[in-house]
Design a protein around this motif. Structure first.
Motif, PDB file in Angstrom:
ATOM      1  N   ILE A   7       0.855  -1.182   0.000  1.00  0.00           N
ATOM      2  CA  ILE A   7       0.000   0.000   0.000  1.00  0.00           C
ATOM      3  C   ILE A   7       0.892   1.232   0.000  1.00  0.00           C
ATOM      4  CG2 ILE A   7      -0.176   0.335   2.515  1.00  0.00           C
ATOM      5  CD1 ILE A   7      -3.283   0.552   2.020  1.00  0.00           C
ATOM      6  N   ASP A   8       0.359   2.344  -0.425  1.00  0.00           N
ATOM      7  CA  ASP A   8       1.095   3.606  -0.383  1.00  0.00           C
ATOM      8  C   ASP A   8       1.284   4.019   1.080  1.00  0.00           C
ATOM      9  OD1 ASP A   8       2.114   6.149  -0.610  1.00  0.00           O
ATOM     10  OD2 ASP A   8       0.543   6.900  -1.940  1.00  0.00           O
ATOM     11  N   ARG A   9       2.538   4.062   1.515  1.00  0.00           N
ATOM     12  CA  ARG A   9       2.827   4.388   2.913  1.00  0.00           C
ATOM     13  C   ARG A   9       3.231   5.853   3.102  1.00  0.00           C
ATOM     14  NH1 ARG A   9       3.767  -1.205   2.714  1.00  0.00           N
ATOM     15  NH2 ARG A   9       3.396  -2.284   4.708  1.00  0.00           N
ATOM     16  N   ALA A  10       2.834   6.711   2.178  1.00  0.00           N
ATOM     17  CA  ALA A  10       3.139   8.143   2.300  1.00  0.00           C
ATOM     18  C   ALA A  10       2.487   8.693   3.563  1.00  0.00           C
ATOM     19  CB  ALA A  10       2.625   8.892   1.075  1.00  0.00           C
ATOM     20  N   PRO A  11       3.077   9.733   4.163  1.00  0.00           N
ATOM     21  CA  PRO A  11       2.465  10.337   5.345  1.00  0.00           C
ATOM     22  C   PRO A  11       1.025  10.763   5.068  1.00  0.00           C
ATOM     23  CG  PRO A  11       4.677  11.203   5.007  1.00  0.00           C
ATOM     24  CD  PRO A  11       4.347  10.388   3.785  1.00  0.00           C
ATOM     25  N   LYS A  12       0.191  10.701   6.074  1.00  0.00           N
ATOM     26  CA  LYS A  12      -1.217  11.048   5.900  1.00  0.00           C
ATOM     27  C   LYS A  12      -1.357  12.547   5.627  1.00  0.00           C
ATOM     28  CE  LYS A  12      -4.340   8.894   8.269  1.00  0.00           C
ATOM     29  NZ  LYS A  12      -5.183   8.367   7.177  1.00  0.00           N
ATOM     30  N   PRO A  13      -2.135  12.925   4.623  1.00  0.00           N
ATOM     31  CA  PRO A  13      -2.340  14.359   4.352  1.00  0.00           C
ATOM     32  C   PRO A  13      -2.996  15.057   5.547  1.00  0.00           C
ATOM     33  CG  PRO A  13      -3.204  12.986   2.571  1.00  0.00           C
ATOM     34  CD  PRO A  13      -2.891  12.070   3.706  1.00  0.00           C
ATOM     35  N   LEU A  14      -2.769  16.359   5.670  1.00  0.00           N
ATOM     36  CA  LEU A  14      -3.421  17.129   6.721  1.00  0.00           C
ATOM     37  C   LEU A  14      -4.933  17.078   6.543  1.00  0.00           C
ATOM     38  CD1 LEU A  14      -1.140  20.300   6.935  1.00  0.00           C
ATOM     39  CD2 LEU A  14      -1.466  18.552   8.714  1.00  0.00           C
ATOM     40  N   ALA A  15      -5.640  16.881   7.644  1.00  0.00           N
ATOM     41  CA  ALA A  15      -7.103  16.829   7.584  1.00  0.00           C
ATOM     42  C   ALA A  15      -7.662  18.234   7.418  1.00  0.00           C
ATOM     43  CB  ALA A  15      -7.650  16.195   8.859  1.00  0.00           C
ATOM     44  N   PRO A  16      -8.734  18.376   6.655  1.00  0.00           N
ATOM     45  CA  PRO A  16      -9.362  19.695   6.529  1.00  0.00           C
ATOM     46  C   PRO A  16     -10.049  20.078   7.843  1.00  0.00           C
ATOM     47  CG  PRO A  16     -10.715  18.024   5.476  1.00  0.00           C
ATOM     48  CD  PRO A  16      -9.447  17.339   5.900  1.00  0.00           C
ATOM     49  N   PRO A  17     -10.332  21.352   8.055  1.00  0.00           N
ATOM     50  CA  PRO A  17     -11.066  21.745   9.263  1.00  0.00           C
ATOM     51  C   PRO A  17     -12.426  21.056   9.292  1.00  0.00           C
ATOM     52  CG  PRO A  17     -10.196  23.661   8.080  1.00  0.00           C
ATOM     53  CD  PRO A  17     -10.012  22.488   7.178  1.00  0.00           C
ATOM     54  N   GLY A  18     -12.896  20.792  10.504  1.00  0.00           N
ATOM     55  CA  GLY A  18     -14.202  20.171  10.620  1.00  0.00           C
ATOM     56  C   GLY A  18     -14.194  18.995  11.565  1.00  0.00           C
ATOM     57  N   PRO A  19     -15.249  18.186  11.540  1.00  0.00           N
ATOM     58  CA  PRO A  19     -15.350  17.057  12.456  1.00  0.00           C
ATOM     59  C   PRO A  19     -14.231  16.036  12.244  1.00  0.00           C
ATOM     60  CG  PRO A  19     -17.449  17.487  11.356  1.00  0.00           C
ATOM     61  CD  PRO A  19     -16.421  18.302  10.658  1.00  0.00           C
ATOM     62  N   ILE A  20     -13.956  15.257  13.279  1.00  0.00           N
ATOM     63  CA  ILE A  20     -13.004  14.155  13.179  1.00  0.00           C
ATOM     64  C   ILE A  20     -13.618  13.085  12.288  1.00  0.00           C
ATOM     65  CG2 ILE A  20     -11.780  12.370  14.481  1.00  0.00           C
ATOM     66  CD1 ILE A  20     -12.075  14.364  16.913  1.00  0.00           C
ATOM     67  N   ARG A  21     -12.883  12.659  11.287  1.00  0.00           N
ATOM     68  CA  ARG A  21     -13.424  11.751  10.266  1.00  0.00           C
ATOM     69  C   ARG A  21     -13.210  10.297  10.690  1.00  0.00           C
ATOM     70  NH1 ARG A  21     -10.006  13.876   5.319  1.00  0.00           N
ATOM     71  NH2 ARG A  21      -8.449  13.528   6.955  1.00  0.00           N
ATOM     72  N   LEU A  22     -14.275   9.664  11.148  1.00  0.00           N
ATOM     73  CA  LEU A  22     -14.233   8.247  11.489  1.00  0.00           C
ATOM     74  C   LEU A  22     -14.498   7.417  10.235  1.00  0.00           C
ATOM     75  CD1 LEU A  22     -16.428   8.270  14.737  1.00  0.00           C
ATOM     76  CD2 LEU A  22     -13.945   8.581  14.556  1.00  0.00           C
ATOM     77  N   GLY A  23     -13.956   6.202  10.230  1.00  0.00           N
ATOM     78  CA  GLY A  23     -14.218   5.289   9.129  1.00  0.00           C
ATOM     79  C   GLY A  23     -14.581   3.911   9.632  1.00  0.00           C
ATOM     80  N   PHE A  24     -15.506   3.265   8.936  1.00  0.00           N
ATOM     81  CA  PHE A  24     -15.845   1.847   9.169  1.00  0.00           C
ATOM     82  C   PHE A  24     -15.779   1.175   7.811  1.00  0.00           C
ATOM     83  CE2 PHE A  24     -18.692  -1.719   8.916  1.00  0.00           C
ATOM     84  CZ  PHE A  24     -18.498  -2.402  10.109  1.00  0.00           C
ATOM     85  N   ILE A  25     -14.949   0.137   7.688  1.00  0.00           N
ATOM     86  CA  ILE A  25     -14.786  -0.569   6.417  1.00  0.00           C
ATOM     87  C   ILE A  25     -14.929  -2.059   6.691  1.00  0.00           C
ATOM     88  CG2 ILE A  25     -13.251  -1.030   4.462  1.00  0.00           C
ATOM     89  CD1 ILE A  25     -11.802   1.597   5.109  1.00  0.00           C
ATOM     90  N   GLY A  26     -15.954  -2.677   6.131  1.00  0.00           N
ATOM     91  CA  GLY A  26     -16.122  -4.112   6.361  1.00  0.00           C
ATOM     92  C   GLY A  26     -17.529  -4.576   6.066  1.00  0.00           C
ATOM     93  N   GLN A  27     -17.798  -5.808   6.436  1.00  0.00           N
ATOM     94  CA  GLN A  27     -19.115  -6.381   6.206  1.00  0.00           C
ATOM     95  C   GLN A  27     -20.154  -5.654   7.052  1.00  0.00           C
ATOM     96  OE1 GLN A  27     -19.257 -10.782   6.396  1.00  0.00           O
ATOM     97  NE2 GLN A  27     -17.025 -10.713   6.495  1.00  0.00           N
ATOM     98  N   LEU A  28     -21.299  -5.376   6.464  1.00  0.00           N
ATOM     99  CA  LEU A  28     -22.408  -4.823   7.234  1.00  0.00           C
ATOM    100  C   LEU A  28     -23.191  -6.002   7.802  1.00  0.00           C
ATOM    101  CD1 LEU A  28     -23.604  -1.789   5.085  1.00  0.00           C
ATOM    102  CD2 LEU A  28     -21.791  -1.955   6.792  1.00  0.00           C
ATOM    103  N   ALA A  29     -22.663  -6.512   8.916  1.00  0.00           N
ATOM    104  CA  ALA A  29     -23.231  -7.669   9.596  1.00  0.00           C
ATOM    105  C   ALA A  29     -23.079  -7.441  11.090  1.00  0.00           C
ATOM    106  CB  ALA A  29     -22.509  -8.952   9.172  1.00  0.00           C
ATOM    107  N   ALA A  30     -23.980  -8.033  11.858  1.00  0.00           N
ATOM    108  CA  ALA A  30     -24.038  -7.736  13.285  1.00  0.00           C
ATOM    109  C   ALA A  30     -22.719  -7.996  14.004  1.00  0.00           C
ATOM    110  CB  ALA A  30     -25.161  -8.544  13.933  1.00  0.00           C
ATOM    111  N   HIS A  31     -21.992  -9.077  13.625  1.00  0.00           N
ATOM    112  CA  HIS A  31     -20.771  -9.406  14.358  1.00  0.00           C
ATOM    113  C   HIS A  31     -19.642  -8.414  14.102  1.00  0.00           C
ATOM    114  CE1 HIS A  31     -20.070 -11.427  10.458  1.00  0.00           C
ATOM    115  NE2 HIS A  31     -18.780 -11.317  10.726  1.00  0.00           N
TER     116      HIS A  31
END
Length: 438
Positions: free
Chosen positions: A250-274
């Motif tokens: 994967i591209d291991r470049a440093p993470k770009p600066l986040a824009p002003p605003g809310p903290i950006r959460l992410g969820f990546i995966g199966q949409l299943a209860a477990h």
């Protein structure tokens, strides 16, 4: 070296953790000058193939796909032991003539494959990516959601998973009492079970010993986590085990600066209860909702009822449902996330998305389940919370809300350097050792 990689399902229709691991393994073996061949299957119930064995090429690697609709499982035992597949496996292996058979997942192939490789004298190894070898539900999770220690002496906990796992069973005092007592009684006196259960209960009881005996065929097995390794050792399966962490490209470049605003959460995966997305949504509401946005990446068609549930829970929150994306875009997607949340309620085993996040300098917030926690240094590259606890998850989120620069500070300390080439070079050395020990 010609390597036959057996996996239960494969691209393009199936693209989760074990399938991705198999694909990476095949690509890197090819790049190193070896000759990988994938042998996979179409699940019973999926659209039938035009022929019993379908052939195609992916990433310049030949793929043979068996149509299991031709001979579906008729009993629970046939999910792990289907002698009718032996002749087919023998024909496939005689055609490939591999130096090594590497089993990435035995489901759909069953121990019939191991019967054949043993008879043909082919060096056979495995990667254990889940608990299939000794756990009926593959998750090492008891019916009450607690961590299971594996099959008990009479397999009553396996019977509980098979027949008493419906959450409605434990919703009342009587249901909980029934779930606590009935599996043990049935395990000891099978004739007390409904007639329709009895054949499958027999298969459940026989499963651990059958698999342990057939797993002697493996010259060795790899595990991606120490927890998985120790779980197999405790199960009594006597296979030489080695740790082989997954590699990430994967591209291991440093993470770009986040824009002003809310903290950006992410969820990546199966949409299943477990996978626990509902817990994250509840925690966001309990914390400071305006401090966060959430991007949800997952296939809503997998479990439409659950997808509808989480959409309802997301109402009024800054949540966007963005579907799935090509794996080639993973670095870009993670570059736009400040904090990846993995709120799983079951035992994960080094999920690739966790390692991809760490490799892209994306801190993580995870449930404290074994198989993930060994990758997280508290306060350095992430935080953990008690599995299933909305209150603790909300508390961790509140820490980020109170310190808006925390995710950025942690990003500078977050990394994962192991690549796919590192991983596969170790796999090839493993093959060589097993050949030498033959």
């Amino acid at each position: 070296m010609r390597v036959a990689l057996f996996v239960h399902c494969y691209y393009p229709e199936h693209f989760y953790g074990t399938e991705s691991y198999t694909r990476i393994l095949a690509r890197e073996l090819l790049a190193l000058g070896h000759e990988p061949v994938i042998v996979t299957a179409t699940f019973p119930g999926e659209p039938a193939q035009a022929s019993r064995i379908e052939r195609y090429v992916l990433d310049d690697v030949p793929v043979l796909r068996i149509d299991r609709n031709v001979r579906p499982n008729r009993t629970l035992r046939e999910t792990y032991d289907l002698p009718a597949l032996r002749a087919l496996h023998a024909r496939i292996l005689r055609g490939i003539r591999p130096d090594v058979v590497h089993v990435c997942h035995l489901l759909n192939h069953t121990t019939a494959l191991l019967d054949v490789t043993r008879r043909l004298g082919i060096v056979t190894v495995a990667t254990f990516t889940d608990f299939f070898g000794f756990c009926f539900n593959n998750r090492l999770s008891a019916v009450d959601g607690s961590l299971c220690s594996g099959p008990d002496a009479v397999r009553s906990n396996c019977i509980a998973c098979a027949y008493f796992s419906d959450p409605r069973t434990g919703a009342s005092l009587f249901g909980r009492a029934l779930r606590a007592a009935a599996p043990g009684v049935i395990a000891r006196i099978p004739r007390l079970a409904p007639m329709s259960w009895r054949t499958n209960i027999k298969g459940l009881v026989a499963r651990p010993d059958h698999l342990a005996a057939r797993y002697h065929t493996y010259a060795g097995a790899l595990t991606p986590t120490r927890f998985l390794m120790e779980s197999y050792r405790r199960s009594g399966i006597e296979v030489p085990l080695e740790l082989n962490r997954f590699g990430i490209d994967i591209d291991r470049a440093p993470k770009p600066l986040a824009p002003p605003g809310p903290i950006r959460l992410g969820f990546i995966g199966q949409l299943a209860a477990h996978k626990g997305l509902h817990l994250l949504l509840a925690a966001m509401r309990r914390a400071t909702p305006e401090a966060f946005s959430l991007a949800v990446f997952g296939d809503e068609t997998m479990d439409p009822a659950y997808a509808a549930k989480v959409r309802g829970l997301a109402e009024g929150l800054d949540v966007s449902f963005r579907g799935t994306f090509p794996v080639e875009r993973i670095a870009q997607v993670l570059s736009e996330i400040d904090l990846l949340v993995i709120p799983s309620t079951w035992v994960e085993n080094s999920p690739l998305i966790l390692l991809q996040a760490l490799a892209t300098h994306t801190p993580v917030l995870i449930a404290d389940v074994e198989g993930m926690s060994e990758f997280v240094e508290e306060g350095q590259n992430g935080f953990s919370f008690a599995k299933g606890s909305v209150e603790e998850l909300a508390g961790r989120l509140e820490r980020f809300a109170a310190h808006p620069g925390l995710a950025r500070d942690m990003s500078a300390r977050t990394h994962y350097g192991r690549t796919s080439q590192d991983m596969v070079r170790d796999v090839v050395a493993f093959y060589d050792r097993k050949h030498a020990q033959r």
